[in-house]
Design a protein around this motif. Structure first.
Motif, PDB file in Angstrom:
ATOM      1  N   ASP A  36       0.853  -1.185   0.000  1.00 56.16           N
ATOM      2  CA  ASP A  36       0.000   0.000   0.000  1.00 56.16           C
ATOM      3  C   ASP A  36       0.892   1.239   0.000  1.00 56.16           C
ATOM      4  O   ASP A  36       1.610   1.474   0.972  1.00 56.16           O
ATOM      5  CB  ASP A  36      -0.897  -0.008   1.245  1.00 56.16           C
ATOM      6  CG  ASP A  36      -1.775   1.223   1.357  1.00 56.16           C
ATOM      7  OD1 ASP A  36      -1.846   2.017   0.389  1.00 56.16           O
ATOM      8  OD2 ASP A  36      -2.401   1.391   2.420  1.00 56.16           O
ATOM      9  N   PRO A  37       0.870   2.054  -1.063  1.00 51.10           N
ATOM     10  CA  PRO A  37       1.735   3.227  -1.116  1.00 51.10           C
ATOM     11  C   PRO A  37       1.411   4.272  -0.049  1.00 51.10           C
ATOM     12  O   PRO A  37       2.235   5.137   0.232  1.00 51.10           O
ATOM     13  CB  PRO A  37       1.515   3.784  -2.524  1.00 51.10           C
ATOM     14  CG  PRO A  37       0.227   3.218  -2.972  1.00 51.10           C
ATOM     15  CD  PRO A  37       0.047   1.919  -2.260  1.00 51.10           C
ATOM     16  N   CYS A  38       0.243   4.183   0.575  1.00 51.41           N
ATOM     17  CA  CYS A  38      -0.160   5.130   1.623  1.00 51.41           C
ATOM     18  C   CYS A  38       0.049   4.567   3.028  1.00 51.41           C
ATOM     19  O   CYS A  38      -0.533   5.043   3.996  1.00 51.41           O
ATOM     20  CB  CYS A  38      -1.614   5.538   1.425  1.00 51.41           C
ATOM     21  SG  CYS A  38      -1.910   6.374  -0.130  1.00 51.41           S
ATOM     22  N   SER A  39       0.906   3.557   3.156  1.00 48.46           N
ATOM     23  CA  SER A  39       1.141   2.912   4.449  1.00 48.46           C
ATOM     24  C   SER A  39       2.109   3.676   5.340  1.00 48.46           C
ATOM     25  O   SER A  39       2.247   3.360   6.513  1.00 48.46           O
ATOM     26  CB  SER A  39       1.672   1.496   4.225  1.00 48.46           C
ATOM     27  OG  SER A  39       2.979   1.560   3.668  1.00 48.46           O
ATOM     28  N   GLY A  40       2.805   4.658   4.784  1.00 46.44           N
ATOM     29  CA  GLY A  40       3.810   5.384   5.542  1.00 46.44           C
ATOM     30  C   GLY A  40       5.218   4.853   5.333  1.00 46.44           C
ATOM     31  O   GLY A  40       6.183   5.439   5.814  1.00 46.44           O
ATOM     32  N   ALA A  41       5.344   3.752   4.600  1.00 49.41           N
ATOM     33  CA  ALA A  41       6.657   3.191   4.294  1.00 49.41           C
ATOM     34  C   ALA A  41       7.320   4.000   3.184  1.00 49.41           C
ATOM     35  O   ALA A  41       6.646   4.700   2.424  1.00 49.41           O
ATOM     36  CB  ALA A  41       6.524   1.729   3.872  1.00 49.41           C
ATOM     37  N   LEU A  42       8.643   3.901   3.095  1.00 53.80           N
ATOM     38  CA  LEU A  42       9.402   4.536   2.028  1.00 53.80           C
ATOM     39  C   LEU A  42       9.673   3.498   0.947  1.00 53.80           C
ATOM     40  O   LEU A  42      10.080   2.375   1.259  1.00 53.80           O
ATOM     41  CB  LEU A  42      10.736   5.078   2.547  1.00 53.80           C
ATOM     42  CG  LEU A  42      10.736   6.432   3.216  1.00 53.80           C
ATOM     43  CD1 LEU A  42       9.988   6.408   4.522  1.00 53.80           C
ATOM     44  CD2 LEU A  42      12.152   6.905   3.426  1.00 53.80           C
TER      45      LEU A  42
END
Length: 114
Positions: A36-42
């Motif tokens: 999920d690109p909106c997970s907060g991961a880089l």
């Protein structure tokens, strides 16, 4: 500004078209990496020549895109052609300095000591 503290960091293995922007990279995170690109991961991507990287992340207000081009040398990248590699903040710091984060050795030595 990149987030501080504990954050998940993923390298997108293989080569990425560096013409891609927010939407295309976010779609690649969803479809190819299955994250999920909106997970907060880089999510870190590298171009074919290896001298340009892009980091995509969600900062709770919107999508951010950090771009860095190396003056000399290349960013050290895994040999895998596809998939994702997890890394620590320390490893990412070395990657951004063009240091081999897998073996902690400089990839470009100074030519002249002053």
């Amino acid at each position: 500004m990149l987030p501080a503290g504990e954050v998940r960091i993923y390298l997108a293995c293989g080569v990425t078209d560096m013409r891609k922007g927010f939407h295309s990279l976010a779609a690649q995170v969803q479809t190819s990496l299955l994250h999920d690109p909106c997970s907060g991961a880089l999510y870190i991507f590298r171009g074919r020549r290896g001298d340009l990287i892009k980091i995509l992340f969600w900062d709770r207000q919107g999508m951010c895109l950090y771009i860095k081009k190396a003056d000399r040398g290349r960013f050290v990248w895994p040999q895998a052609k596809e998939g994702v590699v997890s890394m620590t903040m320390a490893q990412m710091s070395m990657l951004l300095e063009s240091i081999d984060w897998r073996a902690t050795a400089w990839t470009a030595r100074p030519e002249l000591v002053v």
